[in-house]
Design a protein around this motif. Structure first.
Motif, PDB file in Angstrom:
ATOM      1  N   ARG A   1      -1.323   1.249 -16.584  1.00 34.97           N
ATOM      2  CA  ARG A   1       0.074   0.904 -16.276  1.00 34.97           C
ATOM      3  C   ARG A   1       0.825   2.118 -15.757  1.00 34.97           C
ATOM      4  O   ARG A   1       1.556   2.037 -14.755  1.00 34.97           O
ATOM      5  N   ASP A   2       0.637   3.267 -16.430  1.00 34.84           N
ATOM      6  CA  ASP A   2       1.327   4.480 -15.994  1.00 34.84           C
ATOM      7  C   ASP A   2       0.867   4.907 -14.603  1.00 34.84           C
ATOM      8  O   ASP A   2       1.682   5.326 -13.770  1.00 34.84           O
ATOM      9  N   GLU A   3      -0.464   4.791 -14.344  1.00 39.47           N
ATOM     10  CA  GLU A   3      -0.959   5.137 -13.009  1.00 39.47           C
ATOM     11  C   GLU A   3      -0.398   4.197 -11.951  1.00 39.47           C
ATOM     12  O   GLU A   3      -0.044   4.627 -10.853  1.00 39.47           O
ATOM     13  N   ALA A   4      -0.332   2.894 -12.279  1.00 31.87           N
ATOM     14  CA  ALA A   4       0.209   1.928 -11.325  1.00 31.87           C
ATOM     15  C   ALA A   4       1.684   2.217 -11.033  1.00 31.87           C
ATOM     16  O   ALA A   4       2.128   2.128  -9.879  1.00 31.87           O
ATOM     17  N   ARG A   5       2.419   2.586 -12.077  1.00 27.54           N
ATOM     18  CA  ARG A   5       3.832   2.931 -11.849  1.00 27.54           C
ATOM     19  C   ARG A   5       3.966   4.154 -10.955  1.00 27.54           C
ATOM     20  O   ARG A   5       4.822   4.212 -10.068  1.00 27.54           O
ATOM     21  N   SER A   6       3.074   5.151 -11.197  1.00 25.81           N
ATOM     22  CA  SER A   6       3.117   6.359 -10.371  1.00 25.81           C
ATOM     23  C   SER A   6       2.794   6.050  -8.918  1.00 25.81           C
ATOM     24  O   SER A   6       3.456   6.525  -7.998  1.00 25.81           O
ATOM     25  N   LEU A   7       1.747   5.218  -8.700  1.00 26.28           N
ATOM     26  CA  LEU A   7       1.379   4.857  -7.331  1.00 26.28           C
ATOM     27  C   LEU A   7       2.476   4.033  -6.668  1.00 26.28           C
ATOM     28  O   LEU A   7       2.743   4.200  -5.469  1.00 26.28           O
ATOM     29  N   LEU A   8       3.118   3.157  -7.437  1.00 26.65           N
ATOM     30  CA  LEU A   8       4.207   2.362  -6.880  1.00 26.65           C
ATOM     31  C   LEU A   8       5.366   3.260  -6.461  1.00 26.65           C
ATOM     32  O   LEU A   8       5.962   3.064  -5.395  1.00 26.65           O
TER      33      LEU A   8
ATOM     34  N   GLY B   1      -1.914   7.943  -0.427  1.00 30.59           N
ATOM     35  CA  GLY B   1      -1.091   7.093   0.399  1.00 30.59           C
ATOM     36  C   GLY B   1      -0.855   5.756  -0.265  1.00 30.59           C
ATOM     37  O   GLY B   1      -1.164   5.553  -1.437  1.00 30.59           O
ATOM     38  N   PRO B   2      -0.322   4.788   0.472  1.00 24.88           N
ATOM     39  CA  PRO B   2      -0.124   3.453  -0.087  1.00 24.88           C
ATOM     40  C   PRO B   2      -1.446   2.868  -0.580  1.00 24.88           C
ATOM     41  O   PRO B   2      -2.482   3.003   0.049  1.00 24.88           O
ATOM     42  N   GLY B   3      -1.386   2.204  -1.734  1.00 23.39           N
ATOM     43  CA  GLY B   3      -2.592   1.649  -2.317  1.00 23.39           C
ATOM     44  C   GLY B   3      -3.399   2.647  -3.107  1.00 23.39           C
ATOM     45  O   GLY B   3      -4.465   2.332  -3.609  1.00 23.39           O
ATOM     46  N   GLY B   4      -2.909   3.885  -3.228  1.00 28.83           N
ATOM     47  CA  GLY B   4      -3.614   4.885  -4.015  1.00 28.83           C
ATOM     48  C   GLY B   4      -4.765   5.539  -3.295  1.00 28.83           C
ATOM     49  O   GLY B   4      -5.513   6.306  -3.890  1.00 28.83           O
ATOM     50  N   LYS B   5      -4.962   5.263  -2.006  1.00 26.53           N
ATOM     51  CA  LYS B   5      -6.064   5.855  -1.269  1.00 26.53           C
ATOM     52  C   LYS B   5      -5.681   7.236  -0.757  1.00 26.53           C
ATOM     53  O   LYS B   5      -4.542   7.483  -0.360  1.00 26.53           O
ATOM     54  N   LYS B   6      -6.657   8.133  -0.758  1.00 28.93           N
ATOM     55  CA  LYS B   6      -6.402   9.477  -0.259  1.00 28.93           C
ATOM     56  C   LYS B   6      -6.242   9.464   1.252  1.00 28.93           C
ATOM     57  O   LYS B   6      -6.958   8.766   1.963  1.00 28.93           O
ATOM     58  N   ILE B   7      -5.312  10.252   1.723  1.00 25.56           N
ATOM     59  CA  ILE B   7      -5.067  10.338   3.159  1.00 25.56           C
ATOM     60  C   ILE B   7      -6.045  11.337   3.764  1.00 25.56           C
ATOM     61  O   ILE B   7      -6.163  12.471   3.294  1.00 25.56           O
ATOM     62  N   ARG B   8      -6.770  10.906   4.797  1.00 27.51           N
ATOM     63  CA  ARG B   8      -7.747  11.760   5.477  1.00 27.51           C
ATOM     64  C   ARG B   8      -7.238  12.132   6.861  1.00 27.51           C
ATOM     65  O   ARG B   8      -6.567  11.328   7.515  1.00 27.51           O
ATOM     66  N   PRO B   9      -7.580  13.325   7.331  1.00 28.57           N
ATOM     67  CA  PRO B   9      -7.100  13.728   8.654  1.00 28.57           C
ATOM     68  C   PRO B   9      -7.753  12.969   9.793  1.00 28.57           C
ATOM     69  O   PRO B   9      -7.215  12.909  10.893  1.00 28.57           O
ATOM     70  N   GLY B  10      -8.930  12.387   9.567  1.00 31.42           N
ATOM     71  CA  GLY B  10      -9.619  11.662  10.627  1.00 31.42           C
ATOM     72  C   GLY B  10     -10.505  12.581  11.455  1.00 31.42           C
ATOM     73  O   GLY B  10     -10.436  13.815  11.383  1.00 31.42           O
ATOM     74  N   ILE B  11     -11.361  11.959  12.258  1.00 29.76           N
ATOM     75  CA  ILE B  11     -12.261  12.712  13.139  1.00 29.76           C
ATOM     76  C   ILE B  11     -11.525  13.009  14.432  1.00 29.76           C
ATOM     77  O   ILE B  11     -11.069  12.093  15.132  1.00 29.76           O
TER      78      ILE B  11
END
Length: 523
Positions: A122-129, A161-171
């Motif tokens: 719950r705490d992690e979800a609140r943080s991500l939200l 980023g949104p959804g808790g996924k890490k943001i990658r710089p891309g190729i």
């Protein structure tokens, strides 16, 4: 007239004025003094409500059993048996009560742990939200990602980023150009490639036998999970269940370095053909980049922690500047080798299965992965899209290997080995060398693309042919580990020897007798 408590004729009968029940005086006095209520009706009761009854003296007749010694012994025996049965029933009830109490305590402990986990989620979800509601500029996110620490530990808060996924710089475009140029060069070289004159002929491989055995890993957790060979230096790397990777010099028969640091089994090892670099993946969810030194030791330069489950495979791109890791978390990561930075992390929304194997195509623009659900997926590296799927296996795909001619793909699983034609995207041959309960653990083309090795309950070498011709078995080696489980196979330079790992701690070398007199022999 019997006592309402004992059921016997009372010696001092008394009666309750409230209920009219008859009691033994000493029994009802004790009950009233302890509980203050009628033992039968439960109404409040005091000794003032108890009235004695005057009766004549009753002399009870002696029982027939008490008229003789044998009768009295029988009566005592009967009373003793009743006492033992009653005691047994009480002990059984006590045991049942203890079990129920233990189960209740276990359920309470489990409930507490579940509640703690739910609170954490719950705490992690609140943080991500909260982070999702706060807009993050893409350029700032990329800059933060580029500042990831060199040991692979990233700042978790501002890189999500949104959804808790890490943001990658891309190729980047320059990386795409590098991959494309490498593909063009290797494609042209492959068309002009000739079978090397130094390649071991079929007649030699038919005479191969075990020439050495080397105990490289600990006896407490025996088992070799993966093997790789540095062809230019003729050194061999093994990964083991004992959480170590071992660098071994075949020519001298000596261990050059033992790489410790992983906390769980090492699932994949890979040499990089430049700068004395080495990669290891582990079930502890991490990948380590090791840098060789002048004294022969290897030091860990990066620890990469981008996966959420066991890392199952590591494969190096033909440029030797990039590599890919595949994990049971249903993602594969594309890394820059110099910085240890994850440029992109690719998942497949169409499935939830994890990846169990991975390998680059020789030209470098195609990646093959095997999954826990018996699927083989082919990816376009530039677009990171799944361009083909091969099904038909039973069980997890344990190994995957591309032929150097670029046309054939070999995959291993619980039902054996399947060969795929990448030009027509179809399966053209299946080997089922073992029974349904014995999986094939490893499959490998040699560097020339002329031979195919299979490891399972034994070790088999096939001669590579075309789609229509038969692929003949050249040699079958028994599993000499005594475990009945060969786990990894690699061909040496020009197929002059074959390195095999098994479920014991020994690395075994198969070749021509007398080719390497310096190898340490072990019975």
């Amino acid at each position: 007239m019997n006592c309402a408590i004992s059921g016997e004729v009372p010696e001092e009968p008394v009666v309750s004025t409230k209920s009219g029940l008859l009691f033994e005086k000493r029994l009802i006095e004790r009950h009233v003094s302890d509980y203050g209520k009628c033992p039968i009706t439960g109404e409040p009761l005091t000794m003032d409500d108890i009235v004695p009854i005057q009766t004549g003296k009753v002399v009870r007749p002696r029982p027939v059993q008490a008229a003789s010694i044998p009768g009295m012994l029988g009566m005592f025996q009967h009373e003793w048996d009743s006492l033992m049965l009653s005691n047994f029933a009480l002990e059984k009830q006590l045991h049942t009560a203890r079990q129920e109490l233990s189960h209740a305590l276990y359920q309470h402990d489990a409930a507490c742990r579940v509640i703690a986990r739910l609170k954490k989620e719950r705490d992690e979800a609140r943080s991500l939200l909260a982070q999702a509601e706060r807009p993050v500029p893409a350029s700032a996110a990329i800059a933060v990602n580029a500042l990831a620490l060199s040991n692979g530990k990233t700042a978790p808060d501002d890189e999500l980023g949104p959804g808790g996924k890490k943001i990658r710089p891309g190729i980047s475009a320059s990386t795409f150009d590098e991959l494309t140029d490498c593909n063009a060069v290797l494609s042209q070289q492959r068309k002009r490639r000739q079978i090397p004159a130094t390649l071991a002929p079929v007649e030699e491989i038919e005479r191969y036998t075990q020439i050495s055995s080397h105990p490289l890993h600990k006896t407490s957790k025996p088992g070799i999970t993966s093997i790789d060979i540095h062809h230019n230096k003729d050194i061999i790397a093994t990964g083991g269940l004992d959480t170590n990777a071992v660098i071994f010099d075949r020519s001298s028969g000596q261990i050059l370095s033992t790489l410790s640091g992983h906390s769980k089994k090492v699932t994949g090892v890979k040499f990089v053909a430049r700068d004395d670099l080495f990669l290891s993946g582990s079930a502890d969810k991490t990948v380590r980049i090791w840098q060789g030194s002048d004294d022969g030791n290897y030091n860990c330069s990066h620890i990469l922690k981008d996966h959420d489950a066991e890392v199952q495979a590591v494969t190096v791109h033909a440029t030797n500047n990039y590599f890919v890791t595949a994990s049971l978390d249903n993602t594969w990561c594309f890394y820059d080798l110099s910085s240890g930075l994850c440029l992109t992390q690719v998942d497949d929304p169409s499935g939830s299965e994890g990846y169990t194997s991975a390998a680059f195509h020789p030209d470098g623009l195609i990646l093959g992965t095997g999954t826990t659900e018996a699927l083989v997926k082919i990816w376009d590296v530039k677009s990171q899209t799944n361009v083909a799927r091969f099904d038909g296996h039973i069980g997890a795909v344990t190994a995957i290997s591309f032929s150097e001619n670029g046309y054939f793909l070999a995959t291993a699983a619980g039902d054996g080995v399947k060969l795929w034609d990448l030009r027509k995207l179809r399966n053209f041959r299946t080997f089922a060398p073992y029974g349904p309960d014995t999986p094939t653990n490893s499959v490998e083309f040699d560097h020339s693309g002329c031979y195919l090795g299979i490891a399972g309950a034994d070790i088999r070498v096939y001669q590579v042919a075309n789609v229509k011709s038969e692929w003949n078995t050249i040699k079958t080696f028994p599993d000499l580990s005594g475990t009945g489980k060969s786990t990894a196979i690699k061909f040496g330079p020009d197929a002059k020897y074959i390195a095999v790992g098994s479920a014991d701690r020994n690395l075994r070398i198969f070749g021509l007798p007398g080719d390497n007199d310096n190898d340490a022999m072990e019975s």
